[in-house]
Write a protein that holds these residues in place. Structure first.
Motif, PDB file in Angstrom:
ATOM      1  N   UNK A  44      19.029 -19.349 -19.181  1.00 32.34           N
ATOM      2  CA  UNK A  44      18.179 -19.931 -18.139  1.00 32.34           C
ATOM      3  C   UNK A  44      17.536 -18.836 -17.300  1.00 32.34           C
ATOM      4  N   UNK A  45      18.296 -17.763 -17.025  1.00 34.78           N
ATOM      5  CA  UNK A  45      17.753 -16.654 -16.239  1.00 34.78           C
ATOM      6  C   UNK A  45      16.612 -15.967 -16.985  1.00 34.78           C
ATOM      7  N   UNK A  46      16.792 -15.778 -18.297  1.00 32.49           N
ATOM      8  CA  UNK A  46      15.732 -15.157 -19.088  1.00 32.49           C
ATOM      9  C   UNK A  46      14.505 -16.056 -19.144  1.00 32.49           C
ATOM     10  N   UNK A  47      14.724 -17.347 -19.345  1.00 35.72           N
ATOM     11  CA  UNK A  47      13.601 -18.281 -19.437  1.00 35.72           C
ATOM     12  C   UNK A  47      12.834 -18.388 -18.133  1.00 35.72           C
TER      13      UNK A  47
ATOM     14  N   UNK B 136      16.854 -25.839 -25.208  1.00 34.92           N
ATOM     15  CA  UNK B 136      16.667 -27.260 -25.507  1.00 34.92           C
ATOM     16  C   UNK B 136      16.400 -28.039 -24.218  1.00 34.92           C
ATOM     17  N   UNK B 137      17.075 -27.659 -23.139  1.00 35.03           N
ATOM     18  CA  UNK B 137      16.830 -28.323 -21.850  1.00 35.03           C
ATOM     19  C   UNK B 137      15.395 -28.098 -21.380  1.00 35.03           C
ATOM     20  N   UNK B 138      14.864 -26.967 -21.722  1.00 37.99           N
ATOM     21  CA  UNK B 138      13.474 -26.632 -21.369  1.00 37.99           C
ATOM     22  C   UNK B 138      12.478 -27.376 -22.256  1.00 37.99           C
ATOM     23  N   UNK B 139      12.953 -27.912 -23.399  1.00 34.91           N
ATOM     24  CA  UNK B 139      12.065 -28.619 -24.315  1.00 34.91           C
ATOM     25  C   UNK B 139      11.314 -27.708 -25.265  1.00 34.91           C
TER      26      UNK B 139
ATOM     27  N   UNK C 257      16.448 -27.852 -35.059  1.00 34.83           N
ATOM     28  CA  UNK C 257      16.720 -28.898 -34.093  1.00 34.83           C
ATOM     29  C   UNK C 257      18.128 -28.706 -33.532  1.00 34.83           C
ATOM     30  N   UNK C 258      18.268 -29.027 -32.260  1.00 37.37           N
ATOM     31  CA  UNK C 258      19.551 -28.812 -31.583  1.00 37.37           C
ATOM     32  C   UNK C 258      20.689 -29.511 -32.297  1.00 37.37           C
ATOM     33  N   UNK C 259      20.449 -30.748 -32.747  1.00 42.63           N
ATOM     34  CA  UNK C 259      21.524 -31.519 -33.375  1.00 42.63           C
ATOM     35  C   UNK C 259      21.949 -30.926 -34.717  1.00 42.63           C
TER      36      UNK C 259
END
Length: 326
Positions: A59-62, A87-90, A318-320
């Motif tokens: 998250x810090x890098x993003x 994935x949270x970022x889409x 894909x994440x899944x």
């Protein structure tokens, strides 16, 4: 990616193709997302082209990449750098895993055929005697006629191995918890339990992902099920095999092994696996190397061109899927 990886992956033609599809400084290679010299490029980046050595996209890098929408990985597994934050970022993600699977499968098939032909044993005997040896005596009961090969995991690599084995007069068994009897039959193999595969196979080749539930998939008990003289091939991840238990079996001479990965990687210098005559130990060379790297780079560029055209990736991650893939 590491600067050395960039040099190995992208020749002049690939860099020219990259410059044609993206607004990019092809000389800029980011190895640290906190590097002030990269701050401007990262802030403007819509896409990342990654490779071996990419730091984790936390998250810090993003947060340093507010415009980032996609990541294209010019290698196989993305588990080293794609995090939950992606994935949270889409973000969308693609990789060149399909291209990287090809040389691993080719290495595996070569290992299967050499194992059946008892090449390691024959070469050792010939080297020690340095004179005529009877081919009939040195091969003994070896050979590749109607041998049984057990494939563990219908991954990209496992499926490619199955395809490449079709011309040979071999019986191929498959264990994969996500493949039923009908799907296995469509691949031309027979689905069996893992224990049944171990008991019945002259050669076992592992192509399962590294997951908590696959750790020591071949433990002491399952290794004991392998027939005398069987060969275990591992080009997947070292953790899928209990190294201590396998070493004990190999020291007796009961089994043979072709190991491109180990746990730990690298083995300590004192490991007997370096010197055992029934072991072929290679330093993680089955995947894309040398002139095979170009195929992987161009596979990633194919995906980047699809993104630029606004069409879906041919090989999306894909994440899944990461819960049951490498």
């Amino acid at each position: 990616m590491d600067a050395s990886v960039r040099e190995a992956l992208f020749d002049a033609a690939a860099l020219e193709r990259l410059a044609a599809v993206a607004d990019i400084d092809t000389a800029l290679v980011v190895q640290d997302f906190t590097d002030p010299a990269a701050a401007g490029a990262l802030a403007d980046a819509e896409a990342l082209l990654t490779g071996w050595g990419c730091p984790p996209l936390t998250a810090e890098a993003l947060a340093r990449m507010p415009r980032l929408r996609t990541v294209v990985h010019a290698a196989g597994s993305v588990k080293h750098h794609i995090t939950a934050a992606c994935w949270e970022r889409g973000l969308t993600v693609a990789s060149a895993a399909g291209a990287n699977a090809l040389p691993v499968a080719e290495y595996t098939v070569a290992a299967i055929l050499f194992s059946g032909k008892r090449v390691l044993h024959s070469a050792r005997v010939y080297r020690e005697k340095r004179s005529w040896v009877s081919p009939i005596d040195v091969i003994g009961s070896g050979g590749n006629h109607q041998r049984t090969v057990g494939v563990v995991g219908a991954s990209r690599i496992g499926r490619r191995v199955i395809e490449l084995l079709r011309p040979y007069d071999l019986h191929v068994l498959l264990h994969d918890p996500y493949v039923d009897d009908e799907q296995a039959a469509e691949m031309g193999v027979r689905a069996v339990s893992l224990d049944a595969l171990a008991r019945s196979s002259d050669i076992v080749t592992i192509h399962a992902p590294e997951l908590p539930e696959t750790r020591h998939l071949f433990d002491r008990a399952r290794l004991a099920l392998l027939p005398d003289g069987a060969t275990l091939i591992n080009t997947s991840r070292g953790s899928l095999v209990d190294t201590a238990a396998l070493t004990e079996e190999l020291l007796t001479g009961r089994l043979n092994a072709v190991l491109d990965v180990t746990d730990p990687e690298v083995l300590p210098a004192s490991s007997p696996l370096y010197d055992l005559p029934n072991v072929l130990l290679t330093p993680h060379v089955a995947g894309s190397l040398g002139n095979e790297l170009g195929r992987m780079a161009h596979a990633a560029l194919d995906e980047l061109e699809r993104y630029a055209r606004g069409v879906p990736y041919a090989d999306p991650v894909r994440a899944e899927d990461l819960t049951r893939s490498a």
